[in-house]
Design an enzyme around this catalytic site. Structure first.
Site, PDB file in Angstrom:
ATOM      1  N   ASP A 101      40.048  87.374  37.757  1.00 35.91           N
ATOM      2  CA  ASP A 101      39.986  88.863  38.176  1.00 35.91           C
ATOM      3  C   ASP A 101      38.407  89.112  37.670  1.00 35.91           C
ATOM      4  O   ASP A 101      37.866  89.047  36.556  1.00 35.91           O
ATOM      5  CB  ASP A 101      40.856  89.643  37.155  1.00 35.91           C
ATOM      6  N   SER A 123      41.773  96.204  41.823  1.00 37.08           N
ATOM      7  CA  SER A 123      42.663  95.031  41.752  1.00 37.08           C
ATOM      8  C   SER A 123      44.066  95.177  42.501  1.00 37.08           C
ATOM      9  O   SER A 123      44.397  94.233  43.090  1.00 37.08           O
ATOM     10  CB  SER A 123      42.944  94.813  40.148  1.00 37.08           C
ATOM     11  N   ASP A 148      50.373  94.578  35.216  1.00 36.28           N
ATOM     12  CA  ASP A 148      49.010  95.064  35.689  1.00 36.28           C
ATOM     13  C   ASP A 148      48.930  94.828  37.268  1.00 36.28           C
ATOM     14  O   ASP A 148      49.806  94.028  37.831  1.00 36.28           O
ATOM     15  CB  ASP A 148      48.079  94.393  34.915  1.00 36.28           C
ATOM     16  N   GLU A 205      46.496  84.364  36.207  1.00 33.74           N
ATOM     17  CA  GLU A 205      45.412  85.085  36.239  1.00 33.74           C
ATOM     18  C   GLU A 205      44.775  85.171  34.756  1.00 33.74           C
ATOM     19  O   GLU A 205      45.461  85.330  33.992  1.00 33.74           O
ATOM     20  CB  GLU A 205      45.728  86.475  36.810  1.00 33.74           C
ATOM     21  N   ASP A 225      37.526  90.614  33.966  1.00 34.21           N
ATOM     22  CA  ASP A 225      37.493  91.886  34.756  1.00 34.21           C
ATOM     23  C   ASP A 225      37.041  92.748  33.630  1.00 34.21           C
ATOM     24  O   ASP A 225      36.233  93.610  33.479  1.00 34.21           O
ATOM     25  CB  ASP A 225      38.775  92.265  35.402  1.00 34.21           C
ATOM     26  N   HIS A 282      33.805  95.192  32.916  1.00 37.91           N
ATOM     27  CA  HIS A 282      33.792  96.569  32.793  1.00 37.91           C
ATOM     28  C   HIS A 282      33.093  96.894  31.366  1.00 37.91           C
ATOM     29  O   HIS A 282      32.154  97.937  31.618  1.00 37.91           O
ATOM     30  CB  HIS A 282      35.315  97.219  32.734  1.00 37.91           C
ATOM     31  N   ASP A 297      39.456  88.513  42.750  1.00 31.81           N
ATOM     32  CA  ASP A 297      39.835  89.496  43.888  1.00 31.81           C
ATOM     33  C   ASP A 297      38.870  90.553  44.099  1.00 31.81           C
ATOM     34  O   ASP A 297      38.864  91.200  45.169  1.00 31.81           O
ATOM     35  CB  ASP A 297      41.130  90.454  43.019  1.00 31.81           C
ATOM     36  N   HIS A 298      37.850  90.322  43.285  1.00 33.93           N
ATOM     37  CA  HIS A 298      36.440  91.227  43.451  1.00 33.93           C
ATOM     38  C   HIS A 298      35.643  91.071  42.366  1.00 33.93           C
ATOM     39  O   HIS A 298      36.078  90.212  41.274  1.00 33.93           O
ATOM     40  CB  HIS A 298      36.749  92.631  43.333  1.00 33.93           C
ATOM     41  N   HIS A 339      33.455  98.000  39.584  1.00 33.47           N
ATOM     42  CA  HIS A 339      33.506  97.035  40.772  1.00 33.47           C
ATOM     43  C   HIS A 339      32.221  97.104  41.593  1.00 33.47           C
ATOM     44  O   HIS A 339      31.608  98.000  41.679  1.00 33.47           O
ATOM     45  CB  HIS A 339      34.905  96.885  41.390  1.00 33.47           C
TER      46      HIS A 339
END
Length: 514
Positions: free
Chosen positions: A45, A99, A150, A289, A294, A298, A340-341, A448
């Site tokens: 992620d 996500s 999540d 995952e 991720d 952030h 996912d990104h 993101h």
């Protein structure tokens, strides 16, 4: 039109002449039936390609820390040789996805709006590849280092118009309110708070339902909450809840929480054994995952991101070993991995002056590699030390020296941390600044990005299907194609979900957004 090519995947050279529609041939059992088929989908992620490169360069630098020259040892992370294509990540509502929408696109084949899991923009529940595999006779599992409810794991196991309705998603995941019943045979991760009644400390529910009790007594789950219980687990269905919320970065993680490699190892062991024991089971589908890449993106926290990348590397090596074991048993396994990104817009090589007066090329991997804990960990320590006031200069300098190992840490930097008081976000921001300016890495955002992400695939002729550039909505049909099983029918699952109200009702005591 026929294309001819020779491509290397994970050391496996493939010479292929193919068209987009041409099937690939697989071994069959002696009785002519297809061998068991397994799909293992790794999900990193928020991890962009620059994180992979950073990880390699830090490891190489740590191998020769005294040198004043670049170090090139030939080391490669376990993902790098498996790069086969890229995925485009936009959602129905934005070129920059979250996500929830990204997971939904991969799982269902349809784009949706940010904030929605398993539901179309007009509120229609969408069947997904995991649910379709379960309906067709495959065993299924999801693993995460985040909350099990999540956005990413929820996109494969539940349907909600709001990704934040934890209690609503958790009830579907155990089979209590999902129209298909229990769709996963194994769920491992954090997020215990949504499974315990609001009267218990640490709950994030707004009612007194005890989902752990219901999972055991009504829906047949074996529930575990420790790495020791995970190691000794022998039966499916298995629900592992190892943290009240999500997991911290691996270098900060307590021994009471398992690693991603431990969870994947046990999951594949249980799924493969249960599949082998039952001739009617066609194989298994496993989603796992790392969410830490991720959350640390952030936070613009390169140290924590590096530790998460190492954990991904370990888990990937572990899955590759299982890939070989399954192959030796005559099973055909598609193991691929993607993000996912991208989160954070991480870049290596940063102009430390603002505005820059000159360009200085270079970066310092040892700043990342020397740390024994992350800035987030130190921020929590300092917030506790500050109490209702401020930590002292001596405390700041001591915690930074012991945990971040920063060299030439200045009085000015320490005073910035002191001024943050007990605000963990402000403390983290000040600490991250000192790390990143020394390492000379930078970020474009705390959110993101719209960047494409890599697709990795390991030692299977079918990996060629991921070659090139793909919309995230193409992945579910590629997975279905590998199974070569018409009974894996996502559209029929969508029809079975037609009566589901994916809007969670407001519970008594739940705050209402205005």
């Amino acid at each position: 039109m026929v294309k001819a090519s020779t491509i290397a995947f994970g050391g496996l050279a493939l010479s292929a002449s193919f068209t987009a529609a041409s099937p690939l041939l697989y071994e069959r059992n002696n009785d002519g039936t297809p061998s068991k088929r397994n799909i293992i989908l790794g999900w990193t992620d928020g991890m962009g390609q620059n994180v992979v490169g950073m990880t390699r360069q830090v490891i190489e630098r740590l191998r020769n820390p005294e040198s004043d020259k670049p170090t090139y040892t030939g080391y490669e992370t376990t993902l790098e040789n498996d790069s086969v294509g890229v995925m485009r990540c936009g959602s129905a509502s934005s070129l920059i996805t979250d996500s929830a929408a990204a997971g939904t696109a991969v799982a269902t084949g349809f784009k949706t709006n940010n904030g929605i899991v398993g539901v179309s923009p007009d509120g229609k529940a969408l069947g997904n590849i995991l649910e379709a595999a379960k309906q067709a006779g495959y065993l299924t599992g999801v693993i995460t280092t985040s909350y099990v409810w999540d956005a990413s794991p929820a996109a494969f196991t539940a349907h909600s118009e709001d990704r934040d309705d934890a209690w609503f998603i958790a009830e579907q995941q155990i089979g209590a309110t999902h129209p298909l019943g229990r769709v996963a045979d194994l769920i491992l991760g954090g997020g215990r708070c949504a499974f315990i009644p609001q009267s218990e400390e640490g709950s994030c529910r707004y009612d007194d339902k005890n989902l752990i009790k219901s999972a055991k007594e009504k829906y047949g789950w074996n529930v575990i909450e420790s790495p020791e219980a995970l190691a000794s687990a022998q039966q499916l269905p298995l629900l592992g809840l190892f943290a009240p919320e999500d997991f911290p970065a691996p270098l900060d993680r307590p021994s009471s929480q398992p690693s991603l490699a431990q969870m994947t190892d046990k999951a594949i062991e249980l799924l493969s054994e249960a599949s082998a024991a039952d001739p009617s089971v066609k194989g298994f589908f496993l989603f796992y995952e790392s969410e830490v890449t991720d959350s640390t993106g952030h936070n613009n926290d390169a140290i924590a991101t590096y530790s998460a990348s190492l954990e991904i590397n370990d888990a990937t090596l572990n899955v590759k070993e299982w890939h070989g074991k399954l192959k030796a048993k005559g099973e055909d396994t598609l193991f691929f991995s993607l993000s996912d990104h991208e989160t954070g817009g991480f870049g290596i090589g940063y102009d430390v002056e603002d505005p820059p007066t000159k360009v200085e090329i270079g970066w310092e991997p040892l700043v990342i590699g020397r740390a024994v804990h992350s800035p987030a960990y130190v921020a929590d320590l300092l917030a506790e030390a500050a109490g209702s006031g401020n930590a002292s200069l001596a405390q700041v300098k001591s915690y930074v020296a012991d945990n971040l190992k920063l060299q030439n840490y200045t009085e000015t930097e320490a005073k910035m941390v002191v001024a943050a008081g007990n605000d963990t976000s402000a403390l983290l921001e000040a600490l991250v600044y000192s790390v990143n300016i020394r390492a000379r890495v930078g970020y474009t955002t705390g959110g993101h990005t719209a960047n494409d992400v890599q697709i990795y695939c390991y030692e299977n002729p079918y990996c060629i299907k991921f070659w090139g550039s793909h919309e995230n909505t193409e992945l579910s049909s590629i997975m279905k194609g590998f199974l070569q099983d018409d009974s894996v029918d996502i559209e029929s699952v969508t029809k079975k979900l037609s009566g589901l109200n994916a809007m969670a009702p407001t519970l008594p005591g739940e705050p209402v957004e205005e």
